[in-house]
Design a protein around this motif. Structure first.
Motif, short mmCIF file in Angstrom:
data_model
loop_
_atom_site.label_atom_id
_atom_site.label_comp_id
_atom_site.label_asym_id
_atom_site.label_seq_id
_atom_site.Cartn_x
_atom_site.Cartn_y
_atom_site.Cartn_z
N THR A 17 0.78 -1.08 0.18
CA THR A 17 0.06 -0.16 -0.05
C THR A 17 0.82 1.09 -0.15
OG1 THR A 17 -1.89 -0.97 1.29
CG2 THR A 17 -1.84 1.21 1.19
N LYS A 20 2.35 1.78 -3.61
CA LYS A 20 1.20 2.33 -4.39
C LYS A 20 1.28 3.75 -4.16
CE LYS A 20 -1.55 -1.82 -4.91
NZ LYS A 20 -2.78 -2.45 -4.54
N ALA A 21 1.02 4.33 -3.10
CA ALA A 21 1.11 5.65 -2.60
C ALA A 21 2.21 6.49 -3.22
CB ALA A 21 0.74 5.87 -0.95
N GLY A 24 2.04 6.67 -6.80
CA GLY A 24 0.86 7.30 -7.55
C GLY A 24 0.17 6.20 -8.38
N LEU A 28 -6.20 3.87 -3.95
CA LEU A 28 -6.23 4.49 -2.79
C LEU A 28 -7.05 5.72 -2.68
CD1 LEU A 28 -2.42 3.91 -1.80
CD2 LEU A 28 -4.33 2.41 -1.66
N GLU A 30 -7.59 9.43 -1.43
CA GLU A 30 -6.70 10.76 -1.07
C GLU A 30 -6.12 10.92 0.37
OE1 GLU A 30 -4.44 13.57 -2.33
OE2 GLU A 30 -5.42 12.26 -3.59
N THR A 32 -5.80 8.49 2.50
CA THR A 32 -4.87 7.35 2.82
C THR A 32 -3.46 7.86 2.24
OG1 THR A 32 -6.68 5.78 2.96
CG2 THR A 32 -4.26 5.07 2.49
N ARG A 33 -3.45 8.05 0.87
CA ARG A 33 -2.35 8.56 -0.04
C ARG A 33 -1.69 9.67 0.89
NH1 ARG A 33 -1.54 7.02 -4.86
NH2 ARG A 33 -3.65 6.60 -5.42
N GLN A 34 -2.27 10.78 1.14
CA GLN A 34 -1.49 11.79 1.78
C GLN A 34 -1.09 11.63 2.98
OE1 GLN A 34 -1.52 14.65 -0.07
NE2 GLN A 34 0.14 15.23 1.34
N LEU A 37 2.21 9.88 2.17
CA LEU A 37 3.22 10.95 1.73
C LEU A 37 3.50 11.78 2.78
CD1 LEU A 37 1.38 11.87 -1.75
CD2 LEU A 37 3.29 10.29 -1.34
#
Length: 338
Positions: A17, A20-21, A24, A28, A30, A32-34, A37
């Motif tokens: 996971t 993937k974040a 890009g 996922l 936004e 979770t991705r943020q 990051l």
């Protein structure tokens, strides 16, 4: 060195996971991705480009072919430099970096591209006069775009050169000129501009029964010294010419130099139109064409990104050039503009 496993442990997400974040990828949310990051930044994570390339089969690099082939302008070229700038800005905004491809170290452009594992390539100005050097690129499935040279099966974003040549011819005719010459850059099989501009110019003159094949001279290179010599050959052969259209402003400057050295006045004795709107053109008062380099670069970048996304792109896209009127064209005495 911070790894994706450190980020996974700190955030509670799995390593896939986190990957993937960071790349890009995936669907996922936004949020979770943020979160991932932000934690990566906090921990000082720096991506391992080599490892990422091996994993994703993507380098996020766009190769650039930009060499100075006898123009002696380097990165200050009035067309190529702005194209590169706008292209770079757009692909960088999409997450790509650019890298210059060269033919040094006994490597072809294609070999260098494979060595760098690039995701796409833009041909701005190649250091070769042999189209066969690009046979491998033409056969490859690599996303490609060209902004100066036309290659079969490679998307090309280029100026409407024939229309520019036609406009130059018509402009001279509307100012009363009948003995109108063309000084061409080398016709080398790579850049289509010299031939296309001449074809448009010739069409305009033929419409008014003014075309004279003897008023055509080809330079040995793209620099002003070559144009100096070409104009010398032309004027000695045909002393009756009153106007000359050149493939580029650098060639027009060669005409200016010859005129200065031989007491020929511009525009009183010889009228001149160039092409490119070089930095010095405004100062000498040269009437010329400005190419829409920003638009060319932006469209080329979009065509590149579309190809990377698997979309079909047009083979050729043309952008208009604009005539900039200054002081280098004289109206023949007694002639009335129509």
């Amino acid at each position: 060195m911070v790894t994706i496993y450190d980020i996974a442990e700190a955030t509670g997400y799995s390593a896939p996971t986190v990957s993937k974040a960071l790349n890009g990828l995936g669907s996922l949310s936004e949020k979770t991705r943020q979160k991932i990051l932000d934690k990566a930044t906090e921990l000082g994570y720096e991506p391992n480009i080599t490892a990422r390339t091996l994993t994703t089969k993507k380098s996020n690099l766009i190769g650039v072919i930009y060499d100075d082939t006898g123009m002696n302008k380097g990165f200050s070229h009035p067309l190529f430099s702005p194209i590169l700038t706008s292209f770079r800005d757009k692909v960088e905004a999409a997450g790509y970096d650019i890298i210059f491809l060269s033919r040094h170290f006994n490597m072809s452009y294609f070999s260098h591209a494979n060595f760098r594992c690039i995701d796409g390539m833009i041909i701005i100005n190649p250091a070769t006069n042999n189209p066969a050097d690009f046979d491998d690129f033409i056969k490859a499935k690599l996303p490609r775009v060209s902004t100066n040279s036309i290659f079969k099966d490679i998307c090309t974003v280029i100026t409407e050169n024939e229309q520019g040549g036609f406009t130059a011819g018509e402009y001279f005719i509307k100012h009363g000129h009948k003995k109108i010459a063309y000084i061409s850059a080398p016709v080398d099989g790579i850049s289509s501009a010299p031939t296309e501009r001449y074809e448009g110019f010739k069409t305009a003159l033929k419409l008014h029964n003014l075309f004279d094949e003897e008023l055509y001279e080809v330079c040995s290179s793209w620099d002003k010294q070559s144009a100096y010599e070409a104009f010398g050959r032309l004027i000695k052969r045909r002393k009756d010419i009153t106007a000359v259209f050149t493939t580029s402003d650098q060639l027009a400057f060669g005409v200016y130099d010859y005129a200065h050295d031989h007491n020929i006045r511009i525009p009183e004795d010889i009228s001149v139109i160039g092409f490119d709107d070089d930095f010095a053109s405004e100062y000498v008062g040269l009437t010329t064409f400005i190419q829409n380099s920003t638009e060319i670069g932006n469209i080329a970048a979009q065509m590149m990104l579309d190809q990377i996304d698997g979309k079909t792109v047009p083979e050729t896209i043309r952008c208009k050039a604009e005539l900039i009127e200054r002081r280098s064209v004289k109206t023949i005495k007694g002639f009335r503009l129509f």
